[in-house]
Design a protein around this motif. Structure first.
Motif, PDB file in Angstrom:
ATOM      1  N   GLY A   1       0.829  -1.198   0.000  1.00  0.00           N
ATOM      2  CA  GLY A   1       0.000   0.000   0.000  1.00  0.00           C
ATOM      3  C   GLY A   1       0.862   1.244   0.000  1.00  0.00           C
ATOM      4  O   GLY A   1       2.056   1.209  -0.326  1.00  0.00           O
ATOM      5  N   TYR A   2       0.262   2.374   0.399  1.00  0.00           N
ATOM      6  CA  TYR A   2       1.014   3.633   0.385  1.00  0.00           C
ATOM      7  C   TYR A   2       2.292   3.559   1.211  1.00  0.00           C
ATOM      8  O   TYR A   2       3.358   3.993   0.755  1.00  0.00           O
ATOM      9  CB  TYR A   2       0.139   4.764   0.942  1.00  0.00           C
ATOM     10  CG  TYR A   2      -0.997   5.213   0.068  1.00  0.00           C
ATOM     11  CD1 TYR A   2      -0.883   5.284  -1.321  1.00  0.00           C
ATOM     12  CD2 TYR A   2      -2.206   5.591   0.638  1.00  0.00           C
ATOM     13  CE1 TYR A   2      -1.936   5.708  -2.102  1.00  0.00           C
ATOM     14  CE2 TYR A   2      -3.266   6.030  -0.144  1.00  0.00           C
ATOM     15  CZ  TYR A   2      -3.131   6.082  -1.520  1.00  0.00           C
ATOM     16  OH  TYR A   2      -4.183   6.503  -2.292  1.00  0.00           O
ATOM     17  N   THR A   3       2.214   3.049   2.430  1.00  0.00           N
ATOM     18  CA  THR A   3       3.390   3.066   3.299  1.00  0.00           C
ATOM     19  C   THR A   3       4.536   2.292   2.683  1.00  0.00           C
ATOM     20  O   THR A   3       5.677   2.775   2.612  1.00  0.00           O
ATOM     21  CB  THR A   3       3.039   2.497   4.686  1.00  0.00           C
ATOM     22  OG1 THR A   3       2.002   3.286   5.276  1.00  0.00           O
ATOM     23  CG2 THR A   3       4.251   2.522   5.605  1.00  0.00           C
ATOM     24  N   GLY A   4       4.255   1.062   2.250  1.00  0.00           N
ATOM     25  CA  GLY A   4       5.318   0.253   1.677  1.00  0.00           C
ATOM     26  C   GLY A   4       5.887   0.842   0.400  1.00  0.00           C
ATOM     27  O   GLY A   4       7.117   0.852   0.185  1.00  0.00           O
ATOM     28  N   LEU A   5       5.008   1.356  -0.464  1.00  0.00           N
ATOM     29  CA  LEU A   5       5.472   1.882  -1.752  1.00  0.00           C
ATOM     30  C   LEU A   5       6.208   3.206  -1.601  1.00  0.00           C
ATOM     31  O   LEU A   5       7.218   3.447  -2.278  1.00  0.00           O
ATOM     32  CB  LEU A   5       4.293   2.030  -2.706  1.00  0.00           C
ATOM     33  CG  LEU A   5       3.640   0.712  -3.148  1.00  0.00           C
ATOM     34  CD1 LEU A   5       2.369   0.982  -3.946  1.00  0.00           C
ATOM     35  CD2 LEU A   5       4.618  -0.125  -3.975  1.00  0.00           C
ATOM     36  N   TRP A   6       5.735   4.095  -0.710  1.00  0.00           N
ATOM     37  CA  TRP A   6       6.470   5.335  -0.487  1.00  0.00           C
ATOM     38  C   TRP A   6       7.846   5.040   0.119  1.00  0.00           C
ATOM     39  O   TRP A   6       8.836   5.697  -0.236  1.00  0.00           O
ATOM     40  CB  TRP A   6       5.695   6.274   0.432  1.00  0.00           C
ATOM     41  CG  TRP A   6       4.564   7.031  -0.202  1.00  0.00           C
ATOM     42  CD1 TRP A   6       3.259   7.031   0.193  1.00  0.00           C
ATOM     43  CD2 TRP A   6       4.630   7.938  -1.320  1.00  0.00           C
ATOM     44  NE1 TRP A   6       2.507   7.854  -0.610  1.00  0.00           N
ATOM     45  CE2 TRP A   6       3.316   8.434  -1.542  1.00  0.00           C
ATOM     46  CE3 TRP A   6       5.652   8.369  -2.149  1.00  0.00           C
ATOM     47  CZ2 TRP A   6       3.018   9.336  -2.557  1.00  0.00           C
ATOM     48  CZ3 TRP A   6       5.355   9.282  -3.172  1.00  0.00           C
ATOM     49  CH2 TRP A   6       4.061   9.749  -3.371  1.00  0.00           C
TER      50      TRP A   6
END
Length: 424
Positions: free
Chosen positions: A33-38
């Motif tokens: 999700g956002y956390t992992g991808l950012w």
């Protein structure tokens, strides 16, 4: 059935190939999700020599990152006053400034990487629609009198409002899928259809093999409680949404939201909405029950009574009879003290517990994790949420009783304010 209106607009999603057996990396990130991808995105800049893998059970954006309300906001679940009491006013202000900056950073990266996520920074307004709500609004920074609030969002019964410029409306699934493509182009290996079964220092065990890594990152948010040893870390509490058919221009001329400002009101049970780029309402709220043992099931995404309540609330707010085209939901990650956190300790990193305000916060968390993993001391690594550890949730059945009792009490408080007792 696709998990959300947002994902349905992208058409069928074909997952990337799964992990092809045991592998070794410098950094293994559990959660696409956002956390992992950012985190992966900023690591590719801060430490491009590191070999990074992202492991995702379904496909990137299947969870909250592809289902949320599309608010990239500077909101933080813990008030600045509470942060100031615990960490001092300077660090509390720094947290607020960093989150406000993350709203702009999301837009900057989307533009730089060619991710058309319908980003529109119109700010956000919280309407006061009862005397009790007005009293709360008057105490907040950014208070607007009735005429100014209604000029932004002409809902029914508006008495005033609170406006903040630190929010952008966007299409969350376009953002997360575009970010995944960008990260993959930068050399990060993304393995979808790969379920993480457990993680520990130095390794991530999946249903496709084991990944060994010098740093392991937990970025699972509402799905964290499914991991052994993490059941009491974050409570998965469901938030549900509806999306209408597109409204005619005459309705929008009356309602406003001309700059696609996001909106809510000052009730206790959270509601949230935006005007989409194709002129729909995307509208959601809390109220779905917490499920015993922190269980997460696809069937929990659909609660007809909550959808009907959202439809009535939206119709009452704007004097419309909304035609509902989409209904969906998903779990949020809520820590016991409502304090999101980011950290790295003994090769294990984590970020999350955003309590539903994770679109911009996850960007800040990803940049902070990249700093920590790369060994860079920055202003971000000194923010109050870095290294914070929330105490675990109570064991069952206390957890189930407490969370659901709190949900009922919140609903009751709103009912009392809507229908106040007669004066004596």
């Amino acid at each position: 059935m696709t998990p959300s209106f947002w994902l349905s607009t992208l058409g069928p999603v074909t997952p990337r190939p799964p992990l092809p057996g045991d592998r070794s990396y410098d950094v293994a990130i559990a959660g696409g999700g956002y956390t992992g991808l950012w985190t992966a995105y900023y690591l590719s800049q801060a430490a491009p020599s590191l070999r990074v893998a992202v492991l995702e059970a379904q496909y990137c954006g299947f969870g909250a990152s592809g289902r949320n309300g599309g608010w990239a906001s500077g909101l933080f679940p813990v008030s600045e006053a509470k942060l100031a009491r615990r960490y001092g006013p300077e660090r509390a202000l720094a947290m607020h400034v960093a989150l406000a900056g993350a709203v702009d950073e999301v837009g900057r990266v989307a533009a730089a990487e060619g991710i058309d996520c319908h980003y529109a920074k119109g700010g956000t307004i919280s309407l006061a629609r009862s005397p009790a709500q007005l009293r709360r609004a008057r105490r907040a920074n950014g208070f607007l009198p009735r005429e100014e609030a209604a000029a932004i969002c002409n809902a029914t019964d508006v008495l005033g409002g609170v406006y903040s410029p630190d929010c952008a409306a966007l299409h969350p699934a376009r953002l997360v899928r575009g970010l995944a493509s960008t990260v993959a182009e930068r050399g990060v290996d993304i393995y979808e259809d790969t379920r993480v079964l457990s993680l520990s220092r130095g390794s991530v065990v999946t249903d496709r093999g084991t990944v060994t890594a010098g740093t392991v990152v937990r970025a699972l948010e509402g799905y964290t409680a499914q991991l052994p040893g993490h059941r009491r870390a974050l409570a998965p509490v469901y938030s549900l949404m509806i999306a209408t058919e597109p409204l005619p221009a005459s309705d929008w001329e009356r309602i406003g939201l001309a700059r696609r400002e996001t909106f809510t009101d000052e009730r206790h049970m959270i509601i949230y909405g935006q005007r989409t780029a194709d002129d729909r309402f995307a509208f959601g709220g809390r109220g779905a029950p917490y499920h015993f043992g922190s269980r997460v099931e696809p069937s929990y995404d659909q609660v007809p009574s909550v959808f009907e309540s959202l439809r009535r609330t939206l119709g009452g707010m704007f004097g419309i009879k909304p035609e509902i085209a989409y209904r969906w939901g998903g779990p949020l990650g809520i820590p016991r003290d409502w304090m999101p956190s980011v950290g790295l300790r003994d090769g294990l990193a984590w970020a999350g517990g955003y309590v539903g305000d994770g679109v911009a916060a996850a960007n800040l968390a990803g940049r902070t994790l990249a700093d920590l993993i790369a060994g860079h001391e920055t202003e971000r690594t000194g923010l109050p949420w870095v290294g914070h550890r929330s105490r675990p949730w109570e064991p069952e059945p206390i957890r189930w009783l407490g969370i659901n009792a709190a949900l009922r009490a919140t609903t009751f408080r709103d009912a009392l304010e809507k229908h106040p007792a007669p004066a004596r």
